[in-house]
Design a protein around this motif. Structure first.
Motif, PDB file in Angstrom:
ATOM      1  N   VAL A  32      32.962  58.209  25.874  1.00 44.50           N
ATOM      2  CA  VAL A  32      33.741  59.525  25.836  1.00 44.50           C
ATOM      3  C   VAL A  32      34.014  59.474  24.261  1.00 44.50           C
ATOM      4  O   VAL A  32      33.764  59.031  23.548  1.00 44.50           O
ATOM      5  N   ILE A  33      34.436  60.666  23.835  1.00 46.20           N
ATOM      6  CA  ILE A  33      34.966  61.367  22.595  1.00 46.20           C
ATOM      7  C   ILE A  33      36.489  61.503  22.774  1.00 46.20           C
ATOM      8  O   ILE A  33      36.900  62.500  23.581  1.00 46.20           O
ATOM      9  N   ALA A  34      37.187  60.731  21.884  1.00 45.17           N
ATOM     10  CA  ALA A  34      38.600  60.998  21.847  1.00 45.17           C
ATOM     11  C   ALA A  34      38.954  61.753  20.724  1.00 45.17           C
ATOM     12  O   ALA A  34      38.676  61.445  19.430  1.00 45.17           O
ATOM     13  N   TYR A  35      39.970  62.725  20.661  1.00 43.80           N
ATOM     14  CA  TYR A  35      40.140  63.449  19.481  1.00 43.80           C
ATOM     15  C   TYR A  35      41.302  64.287  19.611  1.00 43.80           C
ATOM     16  O   TYR A  35      41.977  64.261  20.830  1.00 43.80           O
ATOM     17  N   SER A  36      42.193  64.817  18.608  1.00 46.35           N
ATOM     18  CA  SER A  36      43.347  65.755  18.699  1.00 46.35           C
ATOM     19  C   SER A  36      42.873  67.100  18.413  1.00 46.35           C
ATOM     20  O   SER A  36      42.245  67.338  17.353  1.00 46.35           O
ATOM     21  N   GLU A  37      43.554  67.930  19.247  1.00 42.91           N
ATOM     22  CA  GLU A  37      43.214  69.383  18.731  1.00 42.91           C
ATOM     23  C   GLU A  37      44.565  70.232  19.099  1.00 42.91           C
ATOM     24  O   GLU A  37      45.095  70.111  20.200  1.00 42.91           O
TER      25      GLU A  37
ATOM     26  N   PRO B 259      34.525  68.653  18.441  1.00 41.21           N
ATOM     27  CA  PRO B 259      33.175  68.459  18.927  1.00 41.21           C
ATOM     28  C   PRO B 259      32.877  69.422  19.968  1.00 41.21           C
ATOM     29  O   PRO B 259      33.658  69.876  20.973  1.00 41.21           O
ATOM     30  N   SER B 260      31.798  69.682  19.824  1.00 42.85           N
ATOM     31  CA  SER B 260      30.823  70.872  20.473  1.00 42.85           C
ATOM     32  C   SER B 260      29.863  70.203  21.448  1.00 42.85           C
ATOM     33  O   SER B 260      29.414  71.176  22.477  1.00 42.85           O
ATOM     34  N   THR B 261      29.339  69.152  21.308  1.00 35.46           N
ATOM     35  CA  THR B 261      28.368  68.847  22.004  1.00 35.46           C
ATOM     36  C   THR B 261      28.858  67.269  23.159  1.00 35.46           C
ATOM     37  O   THR B 261      29.824  66.747  22.516  1.00 35.46           O
TER      38      THR B 261
ATOM     39  N   GLN C  52      34.120  64.133  27.969  1.00 38.72           N
ATOM     40  CA  GLN C  52      33.246  63.339  28.838  1.00 38.72           C
ATOM     41  C   GLN C  52      31.899  63.871  28.719  1.00 38.72           C
ATOM     42  O   GLN C  52      31.625  64.880  28.132  1.00 38.72           O
ATOM     43  N   PRO C  53      30.739  62.898  29.018  1.00 41.42           N
ATOM     44  CA  PRO C  53      29.400  63.102  29.167  1.00 41.42           C
ATOM     45  C   PRO C  53      29.199  64.504  29.925  1.00 41.42           C
ATOM     46  O   PRO C  53      28.150  64.986  29.730  1.00 41.42           O
ATOM     47  N   ASP C  54      29.781  64.705  30.917  1.00 38.21           N
ATOM     48  CA  ASP C  54      29.438  65.774  31.860  1.00 38.21           C
ATOM     49  C   ASP C  54      30.017  67.192  31.302  1.00 38.21           C
ATOM     50  O   ASP C  54      29.974  68.182  32.184  1.00 38.21           O
ATOM     51  N   GLY C  55      30.590  66.965  30.219  1.00 33.52           N
ATOM     52  CA  GLY C  55      31.128  68.280  29.303  1.00 33.52           C
ATOM     53  C   GLY C  55      32.627  68.488  29.624  1.00 33.52           C
ATOM     54  O   GLY C  55      33.156  69.483  29.168  1.00 33.52           O
TER      55      GLY C  55
END
Length: 696
Positions: free
Chosen positions: A434-439, A426-428, A447-450
């Motif tokens: 929130v966005i949960a992901y694996s990298e 995710p880039s935005t 989070q919404p605050d970046g």
């Protein structure tokens, strides 16, 4: 004095509610007793100038049980007052009566010690059922029978030659006179009537060893005028002690409607079952009857045979107005069709369907598949593009794998979530949540605050707003010190069942309601304001019990009664005590005829509370306690305490609780002259008088 005020007062018999000794008098009461020990004469007499003329008396025959002894006599006296003769004599045990003799003639109800004379009557007695009349008319003896016939008693010059066809020393049995033998029974060739007034029970019972087991009766339901109702028919079973158990059959006289078990008829139905109605399987087919249909069971299935002879299982065939179905998919008889036979998917089935494949092809616009709840609301769907959408909570009992069609749980199972690395990170920023992901094999949260958080790499920057070397206190957490648990102005503690102990709760009273503590007591049988008007005596030597409930551990030292009137007079052998529900004594008084333990006298209108001290204070744990007392006092005139009691006009409830194991009020037979160390709770007896008592 007695409502009079003067320096010198003269009271009359009327002033003290007594009978005068030198004037006419009337006793405004139901009974007057002469009470002395058995084996002594008790008499009421009539005198002339102070000398006996007649005595109505109970004689000095000893009482030996079975109602024997203390027989009744009416005796005439000589001019000097000495005994002349017994005019009337009655035996207390048998009820036999004799005139001018005290010797009874065998088992005869009445015996005359000489000839019996009958004075002439001018007219025959009116016909009366239930017996015969013997009377004199014109100097001749007559009998009048219950059927109205009368005849003169004629002298005969010959003896009886036979009785019911028997001669010699005749001994007739029940069969000889057309009666039923009470020991062996028999047959009645006719009608037997049980007659009684409307609103009363007329009953035939079947007993075991003298105790009722089944009863057939016309019940006490009132009969209306011209309505043909009331006196309904009932068959019911009895418990082992002969009390009512359960109604088996109840029939209404006016409608003929019957109910199996307790309950009311359903509408106008002629037969109602208060519960399921069972049908036993039969192996034969009922005969055809064109006047109705027959319901029966075969192999556990309900069947109906109609008046035209057709038979079908209830719930199958014949609906829709087209008559019975002849065959279904080539099957006849009682047909069962499965979804598989129709090439359909089973509906409402908890089992799987083998060798079935369902393919759904969407139209690109509408949902491919939808699931709805009973009210029709959408709860889950597969969208037009194949997206699985749950309107509610989605459960995954076997874990959840994101980003792959094969699990990567590392050997784990159950509540495990496997997340493959994101194909595109995710880039935005998210706008909500929130966005949960694996990298790179690491869990990340954007989070919404970046800010991108990697769990396990973050440090604490503050605790409750404190920074640096933080030392958190109870005040910082808004807590209460442990020392204030169960303390004044603190908080309540919890017992082993995580409940607040009842001792730490306020009195269970509504605002301004009275509790025992409101009136200086510790516990009571109930609010004394609910007592009935008036008072009752306990009875000489009769044990009386009222229960109290203690809702917290407390110390008591007195037993309290509300006494309407008492001028002293308890005799030796009077006592009171407190027992637990097992019958063990936990506290008791000494001899209540002594000043240390005697309840206080009461002389004011309406009386007041009088108490008796325990020999020592006792600590009572929460629970039910039985307060039992036995008072000995002079019975006539009564000089025992007159006690307040609850409504006691008729039979009152005594045993309570979901298991009928708590006695609230009872009487108790005991000859103990001091409080026994234990009592037998099962020997409590139901009694209509419910006395008020309290502990202090």
């Amino acid at each position: 004095m007695n409502g009079k005020s003067a320096a010198s007062i003269t009271l009359t018999s009327t002033d003290v509610n007594a009978l005068p000794s030198n004037a006419n008098a009337q006793l405004q009461a139901q009974y007057m007793w002469l009470d002395r020990a058995a084996g002594t004469y008790r008499a009421f007499g009539y005198k002339t100038a102070g000398v006996d003329r007649w005595l109505i008396q109970v004689d000095d025959t000893a009482e030996t049980g079975s109602a024997a002894g203390s027989n009744f006599r009416l005796s005439a006296r000589n001019d000097d007052g000495s005994f002349n003769k017994t005019v009337v004599y009655a035996n207390r045990a048998s009820g036999q009566i004799a005139f001018n003799t005290t010797t009874l003639h065998g088992s005869s109800t009445a015996t005359v010690g000489g000839s019996l004379g009958l004075r002439d009557t001018g007219t025959d007695p009116a016909t009366t059922s239930g017996g015969v009349f013997l009377y004199a008319k014109g100097g001749v003896p007559y009998f009048k029978n219950a059927d109205g016939t009368s005849f003169q008693v004629q002298p005969v010059s010959y003896p009886v030659s036979s009785v019911n066809g028997k001669t010699g020393a005749v001994n007739l049995g029940a069969a000889d006179v057309g009666a039923l033998d009470t020991a062996t029974g028999g047959t009645v060739n006719g009608i037997v009537h049980l007659n009684g007034n409307a609103g009363t029970v007329r009953e035939l019972s079947f007993n075991t060893s003298g105790v009722k087991r089944w009863s057939i009766q016309a019940d006490t339901t009132a009969e209306g005028t011209g309505t043909d109702d009331g006196s309904n028919f009932r068959i019911f079973s009895r418990a082992d002690d002969g009390s009512f158990k359960a109604t088996a059959l109840y029939v209404h006289r006016d409608t003929g409607q019957l109910v199996f078990g307790d309950g009311s008829p359903v509408g106008g139905a002629k037969a109602t079952t208060a519960g399921p109605h069972g049908y036993g399987n039969i192996t034969w087919t009922p005969d055809t009857d064109p006047d109705g249909f027959q319901l029966y069971a075969v192999d556990g299935k309900p069947m109906i045979k109609k008046g035209d002879g057709t038979i079908f299982e209830v719930g199958s065939g014949g609906s829709g107005g087209g008559g019975a179905v002849d065959s279904v998919n080539g099957k006849t008889g009682i047909v069962t069709i499965t979804a598989e036979e129709l090439g359909a998917i089973v509906k409402n089935s908890a089992t799987h369907q083998e060798n079935t494949r369902a393919i759904f092809q969407g139209d690109g616009t509408n949902n491919i598949m939808e699931w709805r709840n009973p009210s029709g609301s959408l709860i889950a769907r597969i969208g037009a593009n194949g997206n699985l959408v749950g309107q509610g909570v989605i459960y995954a009992a076997g874990g959840l794998q994101l980003g792959s069609t094969s699990t990567d749980f590392g050997g784990g199972s159950g509540a495990v979530i496997g997340i493959d690395d994101a194909t595109t990170v995710p880039s935005t920023n998210p706008t909500a949540g929130v966005i949960a992901y694996s990298e790179g094999g690491k869990l990340k949260i954007r989070q919404p605050d970046g800010q991108i958080i990697v769990p396990g790499t973050q440090t604490v920057s503050s605790v409750n707003g404190l920074t640096g070397a933080v030392n958190v206190t109870l005040d910082d957490l808004g807590g209460i010190p442990y020392s204030e648990k169960a303390a004044a102005s603190g908080v309540a503690s919890l017992d082993s069942s995580t409940k607040v102990p009842i001792a730490q709760l306020p009195d269970p009273s509504v605002p301004s309601g009275f509790t025992p503590e409101s009136l200086g007591l510790k516990a009571w049988a109930g609010d004394p304001d609910y007592c009935a008007s008036g008072f009752s005596y306990t009875g000489v030597g009769q044990g009386r019990m009222s229960a109290v409930y203690v809702n917290r551990t407390m110390t008591v030292s007195k037993i309290v009664w509300h006494v309407f009137g008492y001028a002293g007079g308890l005799l030796s052998g009077s006592w009171a005590a407190i027992y637990n529900t097992s019958g063990a004594r936990v506290g008791y008084t000494g001899d209540q005829s002594t000043a240390t333990y005697e309840p206080a006298e009461q002389h004011s209108t309406g009386g007041g509370w009088s108490s008796s001290n325990l020999t020592s204070s006792v600590s009572l744990s929460p629970g039910v306690y039985y307060v039992l007392w036995r008072w000995n006092y002079t019975a006539s005139p009564v000089d025992g305490p007159a006690l307040a009691r609850y409504e006691s006009a008729s039979t009152c409830q005594s045993v309570m609780g979901t298991s009928n194991n708590i006695w609230r009020h009872a009487s108790y037979t005991t000859s103990a002259t001091t409080a026994p160390s234990s009592i037998t709770v099962s020997s409590f007896q139901r009694d209509p008088i419910r006395f008020w008592v309290a502990l202090a």
